[in-house]
Design an enzyme around this catalytic site. Structure first.
Site, PDB file in Angstrom:
ATOM      1  CG  HIS A  82      19.304  -5.708 -36.740  1.00  0.00           C
ATOM      2  ND1 HIS A  82      19.353  -6.339 -35.680  1.00  0.00           N
ATOM      3  CD2 HIS A  82      20.391  -4.828 -37.356  1.00  0.00           C
ATOM      4  CE1 HIS A  82      20.515  -6.544 -36.280  1.00  0.00           C
ATOM      5  NE2 HIS A  82      21.217  -5.687 -37.151  1.00  0.00           N
ATOM      6  NE  ARG A 106      21.124  -1.780 -44.594  1.00  0.00           N
ATOM      7  CZ  ARG A 106      21.659  -1.506 -43.903  1.00  0.00           C
ATOM      8  NH1 ARG A 106      23.166  -2.122 -44.362  1.00  0.00           N
ATOM      9  NH2 ARG A 106      21.323  -1.580 -42.752  1.00  0.00           N
ATOM     10  CD  GLU A 160      28.101  -6.824 -39.697  1.00  0.00           C
ATOM     11  OE1 GLU A 160      26.552  -6.416 -39.548  1.00  0.00           O
ATOM     12  OE2 GLU A 160      28.387  -6.043 -40.514  1.00  0.00           O
ATOM     13  N   GLY A 198      28.357  -2.612 -36.738  1.00  0.00           N
ATOM     14  CA  GLY A 198      28.875  -3.884 -37.149  1.00  0.00           C
ATOM     15  C   GLY A 198      29.719  -2.867 -37.825  1.00  0.00           C
ATOM     16  NE  ARG A 243      20.561  -6.998 -40.786  1.00  0.00           N
ATOM     17  CZ  ARG A 243      21.283  -5.907 -40.957  1.00  0.00           C
ATOM     18  NH1 ARG A 243      20.617  -4.555 -41.065  1.00  0.00           N
ATOM     19  NH2 ARG A 243      22.448  -5.530 -40.852  1.00  0.00           N
ATOM     20  CG  LEU A 275      27.650   2.534 -42.071  1.00  0.00           C
ATOM     21  CD1 LEU A 275      28.822   2.028 -41.458  1.00  0.00           C
ATOM     22  CD2 LEU A 275      27.331   4.052 -42.074  1.00  0.00           C
ATOM     23  CG  HIS A 322      18.207  -1.331 -38.590  1.00  0.00           C
ATOM     24  ND1 HIS A 322      18.310  -1.039 -37.793  1.00  0.00           N
ATOM     25  CD2 HIS A 322      19.622  -2.535 -39.283  1.00  0.00           C
ATOM     26  CE1 HIS A 322      20.039  -1.760 -38.116  1.00  0.00           C
ATOM     27  NE2 HIS A 322      20.161  -1.631 -39.100  1.00  0.00           N
ATOM     28  CG  ASP A 327      12.210  15.360 -41.019  1.00  0.00           C
ATOM     29  OD1 ASP A 327      11.315  13.999 -40.307  1.00  0.00           O
ATOM     30  OD2 ASP A 327      12.718  15.940 -40.040  1.00  0.00           O
ATOM     31  CB  SER A 340      25.167  16.581 -40.841  1.00  0.00           C
ATOM     32  OG  SER A 340      25.065  16.568 -39.656  1.00  0.00           O
ATOM     33  CE1 TYR A 398      23.093   6.466 -30.960  1.00  0.00           C
ATOM     34  CE2 TYR A 398      22.657   8.020 -32.169  1.00  0.00           C
ATOM     35  CZ  TYR A 398      22.625   7.865 -30.938  1.00  0.00           C
ATOM     36  OH  TYR A 398      21.955   8.862 -31.369  1.00  0.00           O
ATOM     37  CB  ALA A 399      26.782   2.345 -37.857  1.00  0.00           C
TER      38      ALA A 399
HETATM   39  P1  FAD Z   1      22.009   9.826 -40.901  1.00  0.00           P
HETATM   40  O1  FAD Z   1      23.025   9.491 -41.148  1.00  0.00           O
HETATM   41  O2  FAD Z   1      20.298   9.338 -40.665  1.00  0.00           O
HETATM   42  O3  FAD Z   1      21.703  11.412 -41.581  1.00  0.00           O
HETATM   43  C1  FAD Z   1      20.626  12.097 -42.179  1.00  0.00           C
HETATM   44  C2  FAD Z   1      21.145  13.271 -41.086  1.00  0.00           C
HETATM   45  O4  FAD Z   1      19.983  13.903 -41.924  1.00  0.00           O
HETATM   46  C3  FAD Z   1      20.636  13.864 -39.712  1.00  0.00           C
HETATM   47  O5  FAD Z   1      22.026  14.195 -39.293  1.00  0.00           O
HETATM   48  C4  FAD Z   1      19.916  14.000 -39.559  1.00  0.00           C
HETATM   49  O6  FAD Z   1      19.530  14.376 -38.189  1.00  0.00           O
HETATM   50  C5  FAD Z   1      19.438  14.526 -40.358  1.00  0.00           C
HETATM   51  N1  FAD Z   1      18.081  15.393 -40.376  1.00  0.00           N
HETATM   52  C6  FAD Z   1      17.116  14.469 -40.627  1.00  0.00           C
HETATM   53  N2  FAD Z   1      15.459  14.788 -41.160  1.00  0.00           N
HETATM   54  C7  FAD Z   1      15.735  16.698 -41.564  1.00  0.00           C
HETATM   55  C8  FAD Z   1      15.425  17.647 -42.146  1.00  0.00           C
HETATM   56  N3  FAD Z   1      14.363  17.514 -41.856  1.00  0.00           N
HETATM   57  N4  FAD Z   1      16.703  19.247 -41.864  1.00  0.00           N
HETATM   58  C9  FAD Z   1      17.684  19.098 -41.427  1.00  0.00           C
HETATM   59  N5  FAD Z   1      18.744  17.828 -41.518  1.00  0.00           N
HETATM   60  C10 FAD Z   1      17.540  16.938 -40.936  1.00  0.00           C
HETATM   61  N6  FAD Z   1      24.962   0.594 -42.207  1.00  0.00           N
HETATM   62  C11 FAD Z   1      25.963  -0.228 -42.098  1.00  0.00           C
HETATM   63  O7  FAD Z   1      26.437   0.148 -43.417  1.00  0.00           O
HETATM   64  N7  FAD Z   1      26.321  -0.845 -41.015  1.00  0.00           N
HETATM   65  C12 FAD Z   1      26.380  -1.141 -39.734  1.00  0.00           C
HETATM   66  O8  FAD Z   1      27.006  -0.966 -38.782  1.00  0.00           O
HETATM   67  C13 FAD Z   1      25.251  -0.296 -39.106  1.00  0.00           C
HETATM   68  N8  FAD Z   1      24.501  -0.194 -37.708  1.00  0.00           N
HETATM   69  C14 FAD Z   1      23.802   0.571 -37.856  1.00  0.00           C
HETATM   70  C15 FAD Z   1      23.201   0.115 -36.584  1.00  0.00           C
HETATM   71  C16 FAD Z   1      22.481   0.965 -36.082  1.00  0.00           C
HETATM   72  C17 FAD Z   1      21.768   1.186 -34.601  1.00  0.00           C
HETATM   73  C18 FAD Z   1      20.548   2.314 -36.659  1.00  0.00           C
HETATM   74  C19 FAD Z   1      20.213   2.762 -36.361  1.00  0.00           C
HETATM   75  C20 FAD Z   1      21.747   1.802 -38.385  1.00  0.00           C
HETATM   76  C21 FAD Z   1      22.580   1.179 -38.547  1.00  0.00           C
HETATM   77  N9  FAD Z   1      23.207   0.961 -39.987  1.00  0.00           N
HETATM   78  C22 FAD Z   1      23.800   0.602 -40.300  1.00  0.00           C
HETATM   79  C23 FAD Z   1      22.888   1.242 -40.954  1.00  0.00           C
HETATM   80  C24 FAD Z   1      23.049   3.257 -41.400  1.00  0.00           C
HETATM   81  O9  FAD Z   1      23.909   3.733 -40.248  1.00  0.00           O
HETATM   82  C25 FAD Z   1      22.632   4.204 -42.148  1.00  0.00           C
HETATM   83  O10 FAD Z   1      21.771   3.608 -43.176  1.00  0.00           O
HETATM   84  C26 FAD Z   1      23.241   4.884 -42.632  1.00  0.00           C
HETATM   85  O11 FAD Z   1      24.473   6.051 -41.243  1.00  0.00           O
HETATM   86  C27 FAD Z   1      22.714   5.976 -42.939  1.00  0.00           C
HETATM   87  O12 FAD Z   1      23.338   7.275 -43.371  1.00  0.00           O
HETATM   88  P2  FAD Z   1      23.286   8.725 -44.107  1.00  0.00           P
HETATM   89  O13 FAD Z   1      24.033   9.666 -44.536  1.00  0.00           O
HETATM   90  O14 FAD Z   1      22.039   8.544 -45.277  1.00  0.00           O
HETATM   91  O15 FAD Z   1      21.879   9.435 -43.131  1.00  0.00           O
HETATM   92  C1  SIN Z   2      24.962  -4.460 -37.191  1.00  0.00           C
HETATM   93  O1  SIN Z   2      25.443  -4.082 -36.540  1.00  0.00           O
HETATM   94  O2  SIN Z   2      23.887  -5.119 -37.083  1.00  0.00           O
HETATM   95  C2  SIN Z   2      23.666  -3.471 -37.933  1.00  0.00           C
HETATM   96  C3  SIN Z   2      25.044  -3.851 -39.650  1.00  0.00           C
HETATM   97  C4  SIN Z   2      23.988  -3.307 -40.605  1.00  0.00           C
HETATM   98  O3  SIN Z   2      22.463  -2.415 -40.027  1.00  0.00           O
HETATM   99  O4  SIN Z   2      24.691  -3.191 -41.775  1.00  0.00           O
END
Ligand code: FAD
Ligand code: SIN
Length: 533
Positions: free
Chosen positions: A258, A400, A130, A63, A304, A406, A365, A237, A26, A60-61
Site C-alpha cells: 500500500h 488488487r 478510490e 476505505g 497501487r 472485502l 498490505h 498461517d 473469523s 482494520y479496513a
Molecule cells: P481476515 O479478516 O484477516 O481474518 C482472518 C482471521 O483468521 C483472523 O481472525 C485471524 O486471527 C484468523 N487466523 C489466522 N490464522 C489462524 C490460525 N492458525 N488459527 C485460527 N485462526 C487464525 N480491503 C477492502 O476491500 N477495503 C478496505 O477498505 C480495506 N482496507 C484495509 C485496511 C487495512 C489496514 C488492512 C490491513 C487491510 C485492508 N483491506 C481492505 C484488506 C482487507 O481488509 C482484507 O483483505 C480482508 O479483510 C481479509 O478478510 P479475511 O476474512 O480473508 O481475513
Molecule cells: C484503503 O483504505 O486505502 C485500503 C483499501 C484496500 O485495501 O482495498
C-alpha cells in the site's frame, strides 16, 4: 460446546470436536461462510487464534467495500479490476464478483446484517472513490468500515445456535488422509481434508476437530514483512497449512504494497486510506514537489503498485525516508468528519492533518495470490475450501484494485457455504480410530522468546530488503538462500518445542515467507506487484 445430540452424540470427547463445517478464521470471509452454512442447518465451528473474535484484517479496513455507484455497470467494474490486475486476472471470477457482489452487499450486509454504512442527510447511501476506479462506487462507514462490518457480522453469528465460536484457538495443521491415517490402505483413497489439529492457547494442549468440510479463512501475510499495514494475526498461517497439506498455491509473488502507511516510530504501519487521495489529497516530496504525474497519466490515482514504486523511487533518489500526503491543501471535503479515526490517530502522534501534510511510506498490505480455488471456493484438496485473502480466485491477478478484497471475501464466503450445503456428503472414508491424537515430542523444550524475536527479525528484514517493492535476481537469490537455511533451523526447533501460539506463528510465517520468495525467484517477468529491476 453445545451439541446436536441426535447427530453427534458426543460432540466433544477427549478434547475431540465434531462438526459439519470447520471455519478457520473469523474475518468477513469466514463469518459470511459460517452464517450461510449454519442458516442452512449445518453445525459450524469457527476458530480465531486471537483472544478477541473480532481481531482480523477485516477489523482494520478503512476505505470501504465496492458496490454499484450511480451510472455504474458490472462491465465498468470488470474493466477496472482487469486493468489493475495487469493482464492476469481471471475473467470468470471477476465477472462473478462484478455481477453478484453489489447485490450481496445490499441484501446481505446492508439489509440482513445491518452494517451502518455512511448515508447522506436524506438517508441515501453515500459512495466514495478510490484509485483506479472509474466511478464512485465504494460504500464506507467513515474510515472504520472494517470495524463496523466485523462487529455486525459477529453480532449476527453470536445469535445463531449452530455456530460455535472458539476464540484463542490456533489451527496447527489440517488433518488429511492418507497423511494422518495409520491405516496403510488409506493410501488408495482420494486425499482429502477431514479437520484440523488445533491448539487451545489457554491450556496449551492440542485438540482435534473432525469436520466434513473445512474452510480456510485465515487472511493475509503482511507480518512477514518489516513494514506492514496488517495486524499481528496476519502471519500467513493458512498459506503454510495448505502448502503442508498438499493444496495448490498460485501467484504468491504478487504481494501488494500500500502506498501510504503513516511514517512515525510509534505508528506500527497505521494505514492512511487511499480514499484520501480519492477525495483529492496529493503526494509530494519533502520539499513540496508533486511527482505522480511523472510516473502515470492517472497521477495520484494510479494503481497501487505504480504509486508504491514511484514513492520508493523518489525516496531512494532523494535519500528520504518518507514522502508527504497533503490532504489539508487539496481535500474537497470535511476531513475531520470524513476521516475521524485517521485524524485522531495522527493527532495523537503530534500530526495535525487539518494543518499540514502527513508523512507516509509504502508497506506490505495484501496477498494477491494464495490457495488456488475455483468459482465455489474449492481448493485442489477434496473437502477443503479457501475464502478471502488466503485464497486465490484469480480476481486480483498481479495487483488488487482498492476495496475489492472485502467484497471478494463476502462473495466467496457465501458461495463456498452454498456449495457445501447443496453438495453435503457426510460419508466418512476413514474411521476415527485410525487418526492418532497429536504426538508431542518426548522431551519438550521451553521456548526462549528472544530467539523467536530474532528469527522474526531475520524473516521480516530479508523479505523487506530482498523480496520487497523493487526486486532484483541477486536479491531474490540471496533472500531465498537465507530463508531456506532459516527454515531448516526453525523446523528443527519446532519439532522439539513446547507448542504455544508464538511458536506456531513463527513456523507459519517462516514457511509462507519462503513460499513467496521461491515464487518471486521463479518468475522473471515484472508484472503488477512483482517488479524485477
Ligand atoms: P481476515 O479478516 O484477516 O481474518 C482472518 C482471521 O483468521 C483472523 O481472525 C485471524 O486471527 C484468523 N487466523 C489466522 N490464522 C489462524 C490460525 N492458525 N488459527 C485460527 N485462526 C487464525 N480491503 C477492502 O476491500 N477495503 C478496505 O477498505 C480495506 N482496507 C484495509 C485496511 C487495512 C489496514 C488492512 C490491513 C487491510 C485492508 N483491506 C481492505 C484488506 C482487507 O481488509 C482484507 O483483505 C480482508 O479483510 C481479509 O478478510 P479475511 O476474512 O480473508 O481475513
Ligand atoms: C484503503 O483504505 O486505502 C485500503 C483499501 C484496500 O485495501 O482495498
Amino acid at each position: 460446546m453445545e451439541a446436536d445430540a441426535g447427530k453427534y452424540p458426543n460432540m466433544v470427547r477427549n478434547k475431540k470436536h465434531y462438526c459439519d463445517v470447520l471455519v478457520i478464521g473469523s474475518g468477513i470471509a469466514g463469518l459470511s461462510a459460517a452464517i450461510i452454512a449454519a442458516e442452512q442447518g449445518l453445525d459450524v465451528i469457527v476458530l480465531n487464534k486471537e483472544a478477541s473474535l473480532e481481531e482480523s484484517n477485516t477489523q482494520y479496513a478503512q476505505g470501504g467495500i465496492v458496490c454499484r455507484g450511480k451510472d455504474d455497470t458490472p462491465q465498468l467494474l470488470i474493466d477496472d479490476i482487469m486493468e489493475a490486475g495487469d493482464g492476469i486476472s481471471n475473467l470468470e471470477a471477476v465477472t462473478i464478483l462484478a455481477s453478484e457482489g453489489p447485490a450481496l452487499v445490499e441484501e446481505f450486509l446492508v439489509k440482513k446484517i445491518g452494517v451502518p454504512f455512511s448515508r447522506s442527510d436524506k438517508g441515501e447511501l453515500e459512495y466514495a472513490r478510490e484509485a483506479s476506479h472509474s466511478s464512485r462506487r465504494i460504500l464506507y462507514c467513515m474510515d472504520t468500515t472494517g470495524r463496523q462490518i466485523e462487529q455486525s457480522l459477529l453480532q449476527k453469528a453470536q445469535k445463531i445456535e449452530r455456530i460455535h465460536l472458539f476464540a484463542d484457538y490456533t489451527a496447527i495443521d489440517l488433518l488429511t488422509i492418507p497423511h494422518h491415517s495409520t491405516n496403510p490402505l488409506s493410501l488408495y483413497r482420494e486425499p482429502q481434508c477431514i479437520g484440523a489439529y488445533v491448539l487451545n492457547n489457554i491450556d496449551e494442549k492440542v485438540e482435534m476437530i473432525f469436520s466434513s468440510y473445512t474452510v480456510l479463512a485465515t487472511g493475509g501475510l503482511g507480518r512477514i514483512y518489516l513494514h506492514t499495514t496488517n495486524p499481528a494475526c496476519a502471519t500467513g498461517d493458512g498459506f503454510a497449512m495448505a502448502y503442508r497439506a498438499g493444496a495448490r498455491l498460485i501467484n504468491m509473488e504478487y504481494v501488494q504494497f500500500h502506498p501510504t502507511s503513516l511514517f512515525h516510530k510509534d505508528a506500527d504501519g497505521f494505514l492512511i486510506s487511499e480514499a484520501m487521495r480519492g477525495e483529492g489529497a496529493r503526494l509530494m516530496t519533502k520539499d513540496n514537489v508533486h511527482f505522480m504525474e511523472k510516473y502515470s497519466s492517472l497521477g495520484d490515482l494510479a494503481p497501487r503498485d505504480e504509486v508504491s514504486r514511484a514513492i520508493y523511487e523518489e525516496m531512494i533518489r532523494r535519500g528520504d525516508s518518507y514522502v508527504y500526503l497533503d490532504s489539508a491543501s487539496y481535500a474537497q471535503i470535511d476531513i475531520k468528519k470524513r476521516f475521524p479515526a485517521i485524524y485522531e490517530k495522527c493527532l495523537s502522534l503530534g500530526i495535525d492533518i487539518l494543518k499540514g501534510p502527513i508523512p507516509v511510506v509504502p508497506a506490505a498490505h495484501y496477498s494477491c495470490g494464495g490457495v488456488q480455488v475455483d468459482t465455489w471456493g474449492r481448493t485442489s484438496l477434496k473437502n477443503l475450501y479457501a475464502v478471502g485473502e488466503v485464497s486465490a480466485t484469480g480476481i486480483h491477478g498481479a495487483n488488487r484494485l482498492a476495496s475489492t478484497s472485502l467484497l471478494e471475501g463476502l462473495v466467496w464466503g457465501v458461495r463456498a457455504a452454498q456449495h457445501i450445503t447443496t453438495h453435503l456428503d457426510n460419508e466418512k472414508p476413514y474411521t476415527e480410530a485410525e487418526i492418532p491424537p497429536w504426538q508431542p515430542p518426548e522431551k519438550e523444550e521451553e521456548v526462549d522468546p528472544a530467539l523467536i524475536q530474532q528469527d522474526w527479525l531475520s524473516i521480516k528484514s530479508t523479505m523487506w530488503n530482498y523480496v520487497g517493492i523493487i526486486r532484483t535476481i541477486k536479491r531474490l537469490e540471496r533472500g531465498r538462500a537465507d530463508l531456506r537455511y532459516l527454515r531448516t533451523r526453525i523446523d528443527d526447533f519446532y519439532r522439539k518445542a513446547h507448542l504455544d501460539p508464538m511458536v506456531l506463528n513463527l513456523r507459519n510465517g517462516m514457511q509462507t515467507a519462503l513460499i513467496v520468495a521461491e515464487a518471486a525467484f521463479s518468475n522473471r517477468n515484472s508484472r503488477g506487484a512483482h517488479f524485477i529491476e
